[in-house]
Design a protein around this motif. Structure first.
Motif, mmCIF file in Angstrom:
data_model
loop_
_atom_site.group_PDB
_atom_site.id
_atom_site.type_symbol
_atom_site.label_atom_id
_atom_site.label_comp_id
_atom_site.label_asym_id
_atom_site.label_seq_id
_atom_site.Cartn_x
_atom_site.Cartn_y
_atom_site.Cartn_z
ATOM 1 N N PRO A 106 0.809 -1.225 0.000
ATOM 2 C CA PRO A 106 0.000 0.000 0.000
ATOM 3 C C PRO A 106 0.845 1.280 0.000
ATOM 4 N N ASP A 107 0.468 2.192 -0.868
ATOM 5 C CA ASP A 107 1.099 3.518 -0.998
ATOM 6 C C ASP A 107 2.542 3.469 -1.484
ATOM 7 N N ASN A 108 3.033 2.328 -1.894
ATOM 8 C CA ASN A 108 4.429 2.206 -2.309
ATOM 9 C C ASN A 108 4.603 2.641 -3.761
ATOM 10 N N CYS A 109 5.580 3.508 -3.997
ATOM 11 C CA CYS A 109 5.940 3.951 -5.351
ATOM 12 C C CYS A 109 7.166 3.186 -5.857
ATOM 13 N N PRO A 117 1.647 6.017 -5.953
ATOM 14 C CA PRO A 117 1.435 5.120 -4.816
ATOM 15 C C PRO A 117 0.420 4.008 -5.108
ATOM 16 N N ASP A 119 -2.491 1.350 -4.765
ATOM 17 C CA ASP A 119 -3.812 1.584 -4.204
ATOM 18 C C ASP A 119 -4.670 0.329 -4.378
ATOM 19 N N TRP A 143 -3.308 -5.257 -6.679
ATOM 20 C CA TRP A 143 -3.405 -3.817 -6.446
ATOM 21 C C TRP A 143 -3.375 -3.064 -7.759
ATOM 22 N N GLN A 145 -1.524 0.113 -9.598
ATOM 23 C CA GLN A 145 -0.311 0.923 -9.530
ATOM 24 C C GLN A 145 -0.434 2.039 -10.563
#
Length: 174
Positions: A106-109, A117, A119, A143, A145
């Protein structure tokens, strides 16, 4: 901001898999791929468990914000493969790996230019009768991206200036 790689879509699964491997160093395999994954693919490839296979499943447009940059939502999945091991059941191993990924994604770029991030992160358990007979447990963390494939222009810094009203030789007017 630096420009996204020209081959960002092709490299995205491998780039994310490299970051995941840093958080889960005991995985026997952690690599990128494109497309879905199921028990037949597991049998065909002979994946060594525990493993995480990061995949790009598809791309859809996102609403455009201010500016000329098109944004896309890339559907991603991290397929988790586990087997029974001495002192650790496949279901517990699957839960442990899923727990780490549910904290990492989660929220990782991923420290990748052009990638926003992560979502809408969720787990999908893929265990069925055939997987149980093969003594494997399968799940996917899926997820969205967001990313852009074009570079954003560098922001031009605004000069700092001080403006005063009135006469600069004496009194300041109100």
């Amino acid at each position: 901001m630096s420009a996204p790689q020209v081959d960002l879509l092709a490299q995205l699964p491998d780039l994310i898999a490299d970051r995941i491997k840093l958080r889960l160093p005991d995985l026997r395999q952690c690599k990128g791929m494109v497309g879905g994954f199921d028990l037949e693919e597991l049998k065909r490839q002979g994946i060594q468990a525990p493993a995480v296979l990061v995949s790009r499943l598809g791309v859809a447009p996102m609403p455009t914000l201010a500016g000329p940059h098109r944004r896309y939502a890339v559907s991603m999945a991290a397929f988790i493969v586990t087997r029974d091991a001495m002192g650790l059941s496949r279901d517990i191993a699957l839960g442990n790996i899923a727990s780490v990924l549910l904290q990492v994604v989660p929220d990782n770029c991923w420290q990748i230019a052009g990638v926003g991030p992560a979502d809408k992160v969720e787990e999908r358990v893929l265990v069925n009768r055939d997987a149980r007979q093969a003594t494997a447990a399968l799940a996917a963390i899926v997820w969205q991206q967001p990313l852009t494939l074009t570079p954003h222009p560098d922001a031009t810094p605004m000069p700092v200036e001080l403006y005063l009203g009135g006469d600069l030789q004496g009194e300041v007017g109100i």
